[in-house]
Design a protein around this motif. Structure first.
Motif, short mmCIF file in Angstrom:
data_model
loop_
_atom_site.label_atom_id
_atom_site.label_comp_id
_atom_site.label_asym_id
_atom_site.label_seq_id
_atom_site.Cartn_x
_atom_site.Cartn_y
_atom_site.Cartn_z
N GLU A 1 26.11 105.45 -71.94
CA GLU A 1 24.70 105.11 -72.20
C GLU A 1 23.76 105.44 -71.05
O GLU A 1 22.55 105.35 -71.20
N ARG A 2 24.29 105.86 -69.90
CA ARG A 2 23.45 106.03 -68.71
C ARG A 2 22.29 107.00 -68.94
O ARG A 2 21.13 106.70 -68.62
N ALA A 3 22.58 108.16 -69.48
CA ALA A 3 21.52 109.16 -69.69
C ALA A 3 20.49 108.67 -70.70
O ALA A 3 19.28 108.88 -70.53
N ARG A 4 20.96 107.99 -71.72
CA ARG A 4 20.05 107.45 -72.75
C ARG A 4 19.12 106.39 -72.14
O ARG A 4 17.93 106.34 -72.47
N VAL A 5 19.66 105.55 -71.28
CA VAL A 5 18.84 104.52 -70.63
C VAL A 5 17.69 105.16 -69.87
O VAL A 5 16.53 104.75 -70.00
N LEU A 6 17.99 106.17 -69.07
CA LEU A 6 16.95 106.83 -68.28
C LEU A 6 15.90 107.50 -69.16
O LEU A 6 14.71 107.53 -68.83
N LYS A 7 16.34 108.03 -70.27
CA LYS A 7 15.44 108.75 -71.17
C LYS A 7 14.55 107.83 -71.99
O LYS A 7 13.37 108.11 -72.19
N GLU A 8 15.09 106.72 -72.45
CA GLU A 8 14.40 105.90 -73.45
C GLU A 8 13.68 104.68 -72.89
O GLU A 8 12.83 104.11 -73.57
N VAL A 9 14.03 104.26 -71.68
CA VAL A 9 13.45 103.00 -71.17
C VAL A 9 12.69 103.26 -69.87
O VAL A 9 13.29 103.39 -68.80
N PRO A 10 11.37 103.33 -69.92
CA PRO A 10 10.58 103.57 -68.71
C PRO A 10 10.54 102.33 -67.82
O PRO A 10 10.38 101.20 -68.29
N LEU A 11 10.68 102.54 -66.53
CA LEU A 11 10.70 101.44 -65.58
C LEU A 11 9.36 100.73 -65.50
O LEU A 11 9.30 99.51 -65.24
N ASN A 12 8.27 101.46 -65.74
CA ASN A 12 6.95 100.84 -65.61
C ASN A 12 6.66 99.80 -66.69
O ASN A 12 5.64 99.14 -66.66
N ARG A 13 7.58 99.65 -67.61
CA ARG A 13 7.46 98.59 -68.63
C ARG A 13 7.33 97.22 -67.96
O ARG A 13 6.68 96.32 -68.48
N TRP A 14 7.95 97.06 -66.79
CA TRP A 14 7.93 95.77 -66.09
C TRP A 14 7.01 95.80 -64.86
O TRP A 14 7.02 94.88 -64.06
N GLU A 15 6.25 96.88 -64.71
CA GLU A 15 5.30 97.02 -63.61
C GLU A 15 6.00 96.86 -62.25
O GLU A 15 5.54 96.14 -61.36
N VAL A 16 7.12 97.55 -62.13
CA VAL A 16 7.87 97.56 -60.87
C VAL A 16 8.13 99.00 -60.47
O VAL A 16 8.06 99.91 -61.31
#
Length: 359
Positions: free
Chosen positions: A179-194
């Motif tokens: 799932e590692r590649a999928r996580v990076l592709k689908e979940v942006p870090l800025n969702r949590w403003e960090v």
């Protein structure tokens, strides 16, 4: 061959995802029946993981939750026995160390159905942990003991268990790699403003911490101090939230970036880019190690001693000062980067092969 898999809690859903993939490849060689005990039952702790990780809906859901340890285990044992007598599986597969694990193993062995235990041989040495009791008893009655590493197999050998012991690797590592590649592709870090490496990820849910008011207050106090320097993201477990609410103590969360329970992909996105992880979760200790993120464990012992030996994990207990001191020296331990004591990400394939080969 009819395989019946029992799950009940969030970590087991994740591990079942790896088995689901290899069972699809196996095709008609296996008929897989999945039973959900209901131990984790709401959408944020259960259904979202099935959807996100492509796990088929459980064939049977027993809906057993919100009970004490004895009542929950007893009710599960009764209902699972009925289920096994009706389905008549050739093998029963259980994961980890929850009440669902123990109840399924006991129900199966009393009906002379062979049991496979994934994550066998793990020990914390703390018999006050319900999980420790569950895993020891499950190992005693299992036919196949699927160990995540050689240390777990050595533990079983010292306890006099040698038959049916197999070192297969950690099934959780299978899922992380997949799932590692999928996580990076689908979940942006800025969702949590960090920002990358400029925040901490925390989790607190173990009974030993949540049921003890001084321990929980001490942990949250340390997290609030750390939050003065960088954001501390805390996905709040429903159990922890309920306990704080009952104690009229939600103000202990002030200054932390509290979220509701997160999905598997969301947790891993936050974990991959955190400066460090602070947790009392066994699974998150390993997952932080897989992502090569330092971990401070909010317990007095761990089943995953390899993460300590390799320098990626430190035991802090629940003591405010120990937690802050460990953070102050987060980079002082030499870390071994290339070691991988938990296999190569093919644990599920090995487990299925062993189940298939046995008479």
């Amino acid at each position: 061959m009819k395989l019946l898999t029992v799950v009940g809690a969030r970590p087991q859903f994740i591990k079942a995802a790896a088995m689901t993939r290899v069972l699809r490849v196996a095709g008609d060689a296996f008929q897989n029946v999945m039973v959900h005990t209901g131990q984790h039952y709401d959408d944020s702790m259960s259904a979202v993981f099935f959807r996100e990780l492509g796990i088929p809906e459980p064939d049977i859901n027993l809906g057993i939750a919100d009970l004490g340890h004895g009542a929950m285990t007893g009710r599960m044992l009764e209902r699972l026995e009925e289920c096994f007598m009706r389905v008549r599986p050739d093998r029963v597969l259980v994961y980890g160390d929850t009440n669902s694990t123990l109840a399924a193993a006991l129900a199966a062995v009393k009906l002379a159905i062979p049991v496979g235990h994934v994550e066998a041989g793990l020990r914390s040495g703390n018999m006050r942990m319900p999980e420790e009791i569950n895993r020891i008893l499950t190992d005693r009655v299992s036919t196949w003991l699927f160990c995540p590493n050689g240390a777990a197999a050595d533990t079983l050998r010292r306890e006099g268990i040698v038959d049916g012991v197999h070192v297969v690797g950690d099934i959780l590592y299978d899922v992380v790699l997949h799932e590692r590649a999928r996580v990076l592709k689908e979940v942006p870090l800025n969702r949590w403003e960090v920002e990358n490496r400029r925040y901490l990820l925390a989790s607190v849910h173990r009974q030993e911490n949540t049921d003890s008011e001084p321990r929980l207050e001490s942990i949250l106090s340390a997290l609030r101090v750390l939050a003065r320097d960088m954001p501390v993201v805390l996905p709040l477990h429903p159990r922890t939230h309920r306990i704080l609410e009952e104690r009229n103590a939600l103000s202990l969360l002030d200054g932390l970036r509290v979220t509701g329970p997160l999905s598997y992909l969301e947790v891993h996105r936050l974990m991959m880019s955190a400066r460090a992880v602070l947790t009392d979760s066994g699974g998150m200790q390993k997952e932080a190690f897989y992502h090569r993120v330092p971990c401070l464990t909010l317990r007095d012992e761990t089943e995953w001693s390899e993460t300590l030996e390799l320098g990626w994990n430190r035991l802090c207990g629940a003591d405010h000062e120990r937690i802050l001191a460990a953070w102050a020296h987060i980079d002082s331990l030499p870390r071994i980067d290339g070691a991988q004591p938990y296999g190569d990400g093919e644990a599920a394939v090995r487990i299925l092969d062993l189940l298939k080969a046995a008479p």
